[in-house]
Design a protein around this motif. Sequence first.
Motif, PDB file in Angstrom:
ATOM      1  N   GLN A 161      11.790   0.332   7.927  1.00  9.34           N
ATOM      2  CA  GLN A 161      11.111   1.157   7.276  1.00  9.34           C
ATOM      3  C   GLN A 161      10.781   2.456   7.839  1.00  9.34           C
ATOM      4  O   GLN A 161      10.605   2.224   9.045  1.00  9.34           O
ATOM      5  CB  GLN A 161       9.779   0.154   6.883  1.00  9.34           C
ATOM      6  CG  GLN A 161       8.702   0.895   5.887  1.00  9.34           C
ATOM      7  CD  GLN A 161       7.749   0.088   5.661  1.00  9.34           C
ATOM      8  OE1 GLN A 161       7.100  -0.303   6.786  1.00  9.34           O
ATOM      9  NE2 GLN A 161       7.301  -0.300   4.424  1.00  9.34           N
ATOM     10  N   TRP A 209       8.161   5.622   7.671  1.00 13.67           N
ATOM     11  CA  TRP A 209       6.902   5.886   7.116  1.00 13.67           C
ATOM     12  C   TRP A 209       7.087   7.129   6.285  1.00 13.67           C
ATOM     13  O   TRP A 209       6.075   7.226   5.545  1.00 13.67           O
ATOM     14  CB  TRP A 209       5.786   5.938   8.242  1.00 13.67           C
ATOM     15  CG  TRP A 209       5.744   4.534   8.661  1.00 13.67           C
ATOM     16  CD1 TRP A 209       6.356   3.292   8.527  1.00 13.67           C
ATOM     17  CD2 TRP A 209       4.842   4.328  10.049  1.00 13.67           C
ATOM     18  NE1 TRP A 209       5.761   2.333   9.514  1.00 13.67           N
ATOM     19  CE2 TRP A 209       4.883   2.955  10.426  1.00 13.67           C
ATOM     20  CE3 TRP A 209       4.075   5.003  10.891  1.00 13.67           C
ATOM     21  CZ2 TRP A 209       4.356   2.392  11.380  1.00 13.67           C
ATOM     22  CZ3 TRP A 209       3.297   4.387  11.723  1.00 13.67           C
ATOM     23  CH2 TRP A 209       3.641   3.171  12.100  1.00 13.67           C
ATOM     24  N   GLN A 262       0.849  -1.342   0.013  1.00 20.07           N
ATOM     25  CA  GLN A 262      -0.053  -0.005  -0.191  1.00 20.07           C
ATOM     26  C   GLN A 262       0.751   1.344   0.083  1.00 20.07           C
ATOM     27  O   GLN A 262       1.944   1.282   0.514  1.00 20.07           O
ATOM     28  CB  GLN A 262      -0.817  -0.006   1.117  1.00 20.07           C
ATOM     29  CG  GLN A 262      -1.959  -1.054   1.320  1.00 20.07           C
ATOM     30  CD  GLN A 262      -2.754  -0.920   0.155  1.00 20.07           C
ATOM     31  OE1 GLN A 262      -2.802  -0.009  -0.560  1.00 20.07           O
ATOM     32  NE2 GLN A 262      -3.772  -1.731   0.128  1.00 20.07           N
ATOM     33  N   PRO A 263       0.468   2.377  -0.698  1.00 17.09           N
ATOM     34  CA  PRO A 263       1.152   3.522  -0.557  1.00 17.09           C
ATOM     35  C   PRO A 263       0.718   4.458   0.561  1.00 17.09           C
ATOM     36  O   PRO A 263       0.174   3.984   1.413  1.00 17.09           O
ATOM     37  CB  PRO A 263       0.799   4.185  -1.946  1.00 17.09           C
ATOM     38  CG  PRO A 263      -0.678   3.737  -2.162  1.00 17.09           C
ATOM     39  CD  PRO A 263      -0.839   2.225  -1.387  1.00 17.09           C
ATOM     40  N   GLY A 287       2.777   4.941   6.668  1.00 18.23           N
ATOM     41  CA  GLY A 287       2.171   3.992   7.606  1.00 18.23           C
ATOM     42  C   GLY A 287       3.072   2.484   7.204  1.00 18.23           C
ATOM     43  O   GLY A 287       3.841   2.499   6.583  1.00 18.23           O
ATOM     44  N   GLY A 288       2.761   2.039   8.128  1.00 27.51           N
ATOM     45  CA  GLY A 288       3.550   0.506   8.320  1.00 27.51           C
ATOM     46  C   GLY A 288       3.188  -0.386   7.189  1.00 27.51           C
ATOM     47  O   GLY A 288       2.579  -1.502   7.577  1.00 27.51           O
ATOM     48  N   TYR A 289       3.284  -0.169   5.983  1.00 32.61           N
ATOM     49  CA  TYR A 289       2.804  -1.222   5.025  1.00 32.61           C
ATOM     50  C   TYR A 289       3.964  -2.127   4.541  1.00 32.61           C
ATOM     51  O   TYR A 289       4.966  -1.709   3.816  1.00 32.61           O
ATOM     52  CB  TYR A 289       2.264  -0.517   3.722  1.00 32.61           C
ATOM     53  CG  TYR A 289       0.921   0.672   4.457  1.00 32.61           C
ATOM     54  CD1 TYR A 289       1.141   1.940   4.072  1.00 32.61           C
ATOM     55  CD2 TYR A 289      -0.129   0.137   4.809  1.00 32.61           C
ATOM     56  CE1 TYR A 289       0.121   2.793   4.414  1.00 32.61           C
ATOM     57  CE2 TYR A 289      -1.302   0.852   5.116  1.00 32.61           C
ATOM     58  CZ  TYR A 289      -1.036   2.232   4.913  1.00 32.61           C
ATOM     59  OH  TYR A 289      -1.997   2.921   5.496  1.00 32.61           O
ATOM     60  N   GLU A 290       3.624  -3.523   4.593  1.00 33.71           N
ATOM     61  CA  GLU A 290       4.683  -4.285   4.230  1.00 33.71           C
ATOM     62  C   GLU A 290       4.797  -4.510   2.748  1.00 33.71           C
ATOM     63  O   GLU A 290       3.673  -4.453   2.005  1.00 33.71           O
ATOM     64  CB  GLU A 290       4.123  -5.594   4.823  1.00 33.71           C
ATOM     65  CG  GLU A 290       4.031  -5.571   6.267  1.00 33.71           C
ATOM     66  CD  GLU A 290       2.948  -6.445   6.758  1.00 33.71           C
ATOM     67  OE1 GLU A 290       2.299  -6.179   8.060  1.00 33.71           O
ATOM     68  OE2 GLU A 290       2.123  -6.896   6.085  1.00 33.71           O
ATOM     69  N   GLN A 291       5.868  -4.708   2.215  1.00 34.57           N
ATOM     70  CA  GLN A 291       6.100  -4.931   0.776  1.00 34.57           C
ATOM     71  C   GLN A 291       6.280  -6.469   0.749  1.00 34.57           C
ATOM     72  O   GLN A 291       6.866  -7.226   1.540  1.00 34.57           O
ATOM     73  CB  GLN A 291       7.539  -4.462   0.378  1.00 34.57           C
ATOM     74  CG  GLN A 291       7.379  -2.860   0.359  1.00 34.57           C
ATOM     75  CD  GLN A 291       8.814  -2.131  -0.311  1.00 34.57           C
ATOM     76  OE1 GLN A 291       9.439  -2.831  -1.124  1.00 34.57           O
ATOM     77  NE2 GLN A 291       9.000  -1.101   0.179  1.00 34.57           N
ATOM     78  N   THR A 342       9.259   0.901  11.575  1.00 33.84           N
ATOM     79  CA  THR A 342       8.701  -0.582  11.157  1.00 33.84           C
ATOM     80  C   THR A 342      10.039  -1.700  11.012  1.00 33.84           C
ATOM     81  O   THR A 342      10.799  -1.031  10.262  1.00 33.84           O
ATOM     82  CB  THR A 342       7.716  -0.713   9.949  1.00 33.84           C
ATOM     83  OG1 THR A 342       6.609  -0.109  10.140  1.00 33.84           O
ATOM     84  CG2 THR A 342       7.538  -2.249   9.826  1.00 33.84           C
ATOM     85  N   TYR A 355      12.752 -10.948   6.397  1.00 32.97           N
ATOM     86  CA  TYR A 355      12.352 -11.783   5.207  1.00 32.97           C
ATOM     87  C   TYR A 355      13.203 -13.030   5.189  1.00 32.97           C
ATOM     88  O   TYR A 355      14.713 -12.811   5.570  1.00 32.97           O
ATOM     89  CB  TYR A 355      12.550 -11.072   4.044  1.00 32.97           C
ATOM     90  CG  TYR A 355      11.732  -9.671   3.651  1.00 32.97           C
ATOM     91  CD1 TYR A 355      11.983  -8.590   4.234  1.00 32.97           C
ATOM     92  CD2 TYR A 355      10.578 -10.027   2.923  1.00 32.97           C
ATOM     93  CE1 TYR A 355      11.256  -7.528   3.825  1.00 32.97           C
ATOM     94  CE2 TYR A 355       9.783  -8.971   2.767  1.00 32.97           C
ATOM     95  CZ  TYR A 355       9.834  -7.595   3.140  1.00 32.97           C
ATOM     96  OH  TYR A 355       9.077  -6.681   2.860  1.00 32.97           O
TER      97      TYR A 355
END
Lengths: 114, 112
Positions: free
Chosen positions: B92, B94, A95-96, A99-103, B31, B35
């Motif tokens: 990560q 944000w 998701q763009p 926020g903590g959006y997983e890839q 975050t 993996y």
Amino acid sequence: DTEVTQTPKHLVMGMTNKKSLKCEQHMGHRAMYWYKQKAKKPPELMFVYSYEKLSINESVPSRFSPECPNSSLLNLHLHALQPEDSALYLCASSQPGQGGYEQYFGPGTRLTVT
Amino acid sequence: GQQLNQSPQSMFIQEGEDVSMNCTSSSIFNTWLWYKQEPGEGPVLLIALYKAGELTSNGRLTAQFGITRKDSFLNISASIPSDVGIYFCAGQLWNAGNMLTFGGGTRLMVKP
């Protein structure tokens, strides 16, 4: 379903060829990524598309040309590559936005340039 | 570009042993992701951590988000041969377009 698909699995091309790598996701993600990965190294970011628009180009040579035809598809067009461009090319989606959006990554295309 | 400090670089262990690996950074992240990548395949997301101090499990895997937000560790209990692969941590941010900063990877080899 967290699947990202990539075709082809393997590609061998000469330095004068033109080829394309394809990526598809059906998770409703609106951010898609191209990474390049050399053996025993982590993935290196190449391009980011957010809402089908190119948002990040990490100083990638123009012989790599990305395209995002719609929200589910991502292409990488290759032309006049060099042997040092041989690598595993990974597509990812998320998701763009903030926020903590997983890839989530696809299985990759193993590219060999001869 | 920036790369996180991931250690150890490689481990060769006996089946049944527990494994621990960690990642450290000089800057904070919002975050932490872990993996696993097997030969010829793309990285597969194992665990995602969102809050400082968070401890999360996924089967035999346990990961923690460091309280300072600058580190994370991954433990694998009772290793089995199919745990073989390269494990990457990724931080990560944000407000940086959710870009990932990867560690150098830990190559795990398991002897049956």
